[in-house]
Motif scaffolding. Structure first.
Motif, PDB file in Angstrom:
ATOM      1  N   GLY A  86      32.036  46.810  30.481  1.00 14.08           N
ATOM      2  CA  GLY A  86      31.790  46.349  28.861  1.00 14.08           C
ATOM      3  C   GLY A  86      32.975  46.356  28.294  1.00 14.08           C
ATOM      4  N   ASN A  87      33.998  47.407  28.229  1.00 13.45           N
ATOM      5  CA  ASN A  87      35.273  47.305  27.551  1.00 13.45           C
ATOM      6  C   ASN A  87      36.100  45.952  28.081  1.00 13.45           C
ATOM      7  N   LEU A  88      36.122  46.005  29.565  1.00  9.14           N
ATOM      8  CA  LEU A  88      37.245  44.772  30.016  1.00  9.14           C
ATOM      9  C   LEU A  88      36.535  43.527  29.618  1.00  9.14           C
ATOM     10  N   LEU A  89      35.406  43.345  29.499  1.00  9.07           N
ATOM     11  CA  LEU A  89      34.619  41.958  29.329  1.00  9.07           C
ATOM     12  C   LEU A  89      34.761  41.642  27.583  1.00  9.07           C
ATOM     13  N   GLU A  90      34.682  42.679  26.796  1.00 10.94           N
ATOM     14  CA  GLU A  90      34.989  42.586  25.529  1.00 10.94           C
ATOM     15  C   GLU A  90      36.548  42.277  25.110  1.00 10.94           C
ATOM     16  N   THR A  91      37.329  42.727  25.905  1.00  5.58           N
ATOM     17  CA  THR A  91      38.800  42.388  25.787  1.00  5.58           C
ATOM     18  C   THR A  91      39.137  40.985  26.148  1.00  5.58           C
TER      19      THR A  91
ATOM     20  N   ILE B 162      36.822  38.464  26.164  1.00  9.11           N
ATOM     21  CA  ILE B 162      35.999  37.611  25.003  1.00  9.11           C
ATOM     22  C   ILE B 162      36.891  37.437  23.922  1.00  9.11           C
ATOM     23  N   ASP B 163      37.340  38.619  23.386  1.00  9.54           N
ATOM     24  CA  ASP B 163      38.204  38.741  22.176  1.00  9.54           C
ATOM     25  C   ASP B 163      39.433  37.820  22.337  1.00  9.54           C
TER      26      ASP B 163
ATOM     27  N   ARG C 174      34.922  35.981  33.963  1.00  7.33           N
ATOM     28  CA  ARG C 174      35.934  36.501  33.077  1.00  7.33           C
ATOM     29  C   ARG C 174      36.779  37.351  34.114  1.00  7.33           C
ATOM     30  N   VAL C 175      36.272  37.855  34.981  1.00  7.91           N
ATOM     31  CA  VAL C 175      36.986  39.037  36.020  1.00  7.91           C
ATOM     32  C   VAL C 175      36.608  38.558  37.282  1.00  7.91           C
ATOM     33  N   PHE C 176      37.672  38.830  38.291  1.00  4.42           N
ATOM     34  CA  PHE C 176      37.544  38.407  39.552  1.00  4.42           C
ATOM     35  C   PHE C 176      38.206  39.575  40.326  1.00  4.42           C
ATOM     36  N   ILE C 177      37.607  40.309  41.288  1.00  2.00           N
ATOM     37  CA  ILE C 177      38.091  41.592  41.989  1.00  2.00           C
ATOM     38  C   ILE C 177      37.957  41.000  43.455  1.00  2.00           C
TER      39      ILE C 177
END
Length: 420
Positions: A219-224, A226-227, A335-338
Motif C-alpha cells: 500500500g505504501n509503495l503504490l501510494e508513492t 501514484i503520487d 506500477r511495481v515489477f518484481i
C-alpha cells in the motif's frame, strides 16, 4: 497501515507474544475479582453455596501458596521440554525449522496460561489483608484459582500430547509443505498476465540497507508511485541478501532523495531469514531435511523419500506461478515489477543439493527420477520441459559414476517401481 501490519506480524511470531497478552489478561482478571471481593461477592456466595467457599484465612493462604509453587514447577518442566524439542529438531532436521516451532501458537498459549494463573494467584494472595483483628478471606476468588489450576493441568496434558506430535518429522514436513503450498496457491490465484514496459533507459538507484529482502509494504509503495507518477522495478528477489550500495532499484524517471527514501522505507529488509510469504523457503527447508536424513549420523532414507513427495507437489504448483510479480493501482495501471525465482532455477538448486548425498541410494535415486517424470507430464512451456530433461540427464550421469552394480543401473533405466 501496512507498516503497522508488518510490525504486528513480526511481533506475533515471537515466543513471548501470546504469553504477554494472556499474562496481562490474568492480572486484569485478578484486579476484577479483588474489586468484586470488596463488593462482598464471597458473602453472597456463602449464603447460596457455602460448600464452595473457603472461609478460613490460613487455609486460603496455604492453598494459594501451594498452587503458585506447583504451577511454577509445572511451567519449568513444560518448557524445559520445549528446549529439548528445539535442540533435537536442530540436530536431526535443520536449524531453519526452529522459527516455525518457536512461533507455534499452541505452545505460546499454554505458557501464557501458566503465567496468567500464577500472577492471578499471587495477586489474590496479596489481597488477603487484615481488617482490624480479623482477615478478609476472598473465598470466591480462591475458588476461581482452584478452577484455573485444574484448567492448567488439562493444558499440561494437551501440551504433552502436542509436543510429542511436533517433534515427529512427518508433522514438521507437513507443516512446511502446507505453508509453502498456501503461498504458492495465493500467488497463482492473484496473478494476472501483464506486459511491463522496457527498463532499458530507466534510472537506477542504490539500496541503502543491508539485509535479506522480505517483500514490500504494498500500500505504501503504490501510494508513492501514484503520487509521483512512477513505475518501479526491483532487480532482486525475495529472500536475497542485499548489500548496502547495491544498485537494484529502477524507476521510469529520475527521483529525488525524498522520494527514494519513501520507496526504500516501503521495502522490508531483515537481518535474518524469515519465512514471511516467500514460498522458496519451503523448498529450501524440505530439501535440507531430506538431505540431512541421508547423512551417516542419521541414516533415514525414508524421510528423504517423504521429502521428495512433498517437493513433487510444490514443484507442480511452482510451474503455474508467473516469473514476475506485478502490483497495480486502483486504475489497473502497472506500477511495481518484481522478479521471482523461476521453476528451472529452483529445480536446479534443489536437485544440485540432493545429487551428491542421495545418488548412492538406488531407491532415493529412482524417487528423484520418478518426481521428474511426473513433473514432465505437467509442463506448461518449453523452458520447463528443457529444465526437467536436463536434470534427468544429470542424475543418470551421476548414477553411472556412483553406482557400479550393472543390475541396479539397468533397473533404474527401466524405471522400476520402488516401494514408496
Amino acid at each position: 497501515m501496512d507498516r503497522i501490519k508488518n510490525i504486528f506480524f513480526q511481533v506475533r511470531g515471537k515466543i513471548a507474544f501470546y504469553p504477554t497478552l494472556i499474562s496481562i489478561a490474568g492480572v486484569l482478571v485478578a484486579f476484577l475479582f479483588i474489586y468484586m471481593e470488596q463488593r462482598h461477592v464471597s458473602e453472597y456466595l456463602m449464603d447460596i453455596a457455602p460448600g464452595l467457599v473457603i472461609d478460613n484465612t490460613e487455609t486460603a493462604r496455604t492453598l494459594l501458596s501451594t498452587l503458585i509453587g506447583g504451577l511454577i514447577s509445572l511451567m519449568v518442566f513444560s518448557f524445559s521440554m520445549v528446549m529439548i524439542l528445539l535442540n533435537q529438531a536442530s540436530s536431526n532436521f535443520s536449524p531453519r525449522v526452529l522459527p516455525g516451532i518457536i512461533s507455534n501458537e499452541k505452545h505460546q498459549i499454554v505458557l501464557g496460561l501458566y503465567i496468567a494463573v500464577i500472577l492471578y494467584n499471587i495477586f489474590i494472595l496479596v489481597s488477603i489483608e487484615p481488617t482490624k483483628s480479623n482477615y478478609q478471606t476472598p473465598g470466591f476468588s480462591v475458588l476461581i484459582a482452584i478452577i484455573l489450576t485444574i484448567i492448567c493441568l488439562a493444558a499440561f496434558i494437551y501440551f504433552i500430547h502436542n509436543i510429542s506430535q511436533s517433534i515427529q518429522v512427518g508433522t514438521i514436513l507437513n507443516s512446511i509443505h502446507s505453508s509453502a503450498k498456501n503461498r504458492l496457491l495465493n500467488s497463482i490465484n492473484t496473478q494476472e498476465f501483464r506486459v511491463f514496459p522496457s527498463q532499458e533507459n530507466w534510472s537506477v538507484s542504490a539500496i541503502e540497507t543491508t539485509g535479506y529482502f522480505q517483500g514490500t509494504l504494498t500500500g505504501n509503495l503504490l501510494e508513492t508511485c501514484i503520487d509521483n507518477d512512477l513505475k518501479i522495478a526491483l532487480d532482486f528477489r525475495k529472500g536475497q541478501f542485499i548489500l548496502k550500495g547495491n544498485k537494484g532499484l529502477k524507476t521510469n524517471k529520475p527521483i529525488s532523495d525524498k522520494v527514494k527514501d519513501k520507496i526504500l522505507r516501503s521495502l522490508i529488509f531483515s537481518s535474518e531469514e524469515l519465512t514471511g510469504d516467500n514460498y522458496i523457503y519451503g523448498f529450501r527447508q524440505i530439501s535440507e531435511i531430506g538431505i540431512k536424513a541421508m547423512s551417516p549420523g542419521i541414516n533415514d532414507p525414508g524421510t528423504a523419500l517423504n521429502s521428495i513427495d512433498y517437493l513433487t507437489e510444490l514443484f507442480s504448483l511452482l510451474m503455474q506461478v508467473d516469473e514476475f510479480e506485478y502490483w497495480t493501482d486502483d486504475k489497473k495501471t502497472l506500477r511495481v515489477f518484481i522478479e521471482r525465482n523461476t521453476f528451472s532455477e529452483v529445480l536446479f538448486n534443489v536437485l544440485a543439493t540432493y545429487r551428491p548425498y542421495c545418488l548412492g541410494d538406488i531407491i532415493v535415486s529412482q524417487k528423484l527420477l520418478c518426481m521428474l517424470n511426473r513433473l514432465s507430464e505437467r509442463v506448461i512451456n518449453a523452458d520447463q520441459s528443457e529444465a526437467i530433461e536436463e536434470e534427468i540427464t544429470n542424475i543418470k550421469k551421476d548414477l553411472e559414476l556412483q553406482i557400479k552394480n550393472s543390475r541396479d543401473l539397468t533397473k533404474i533405466k527401466e524405471g522400476f517401481n520402488s516401494w514408496s
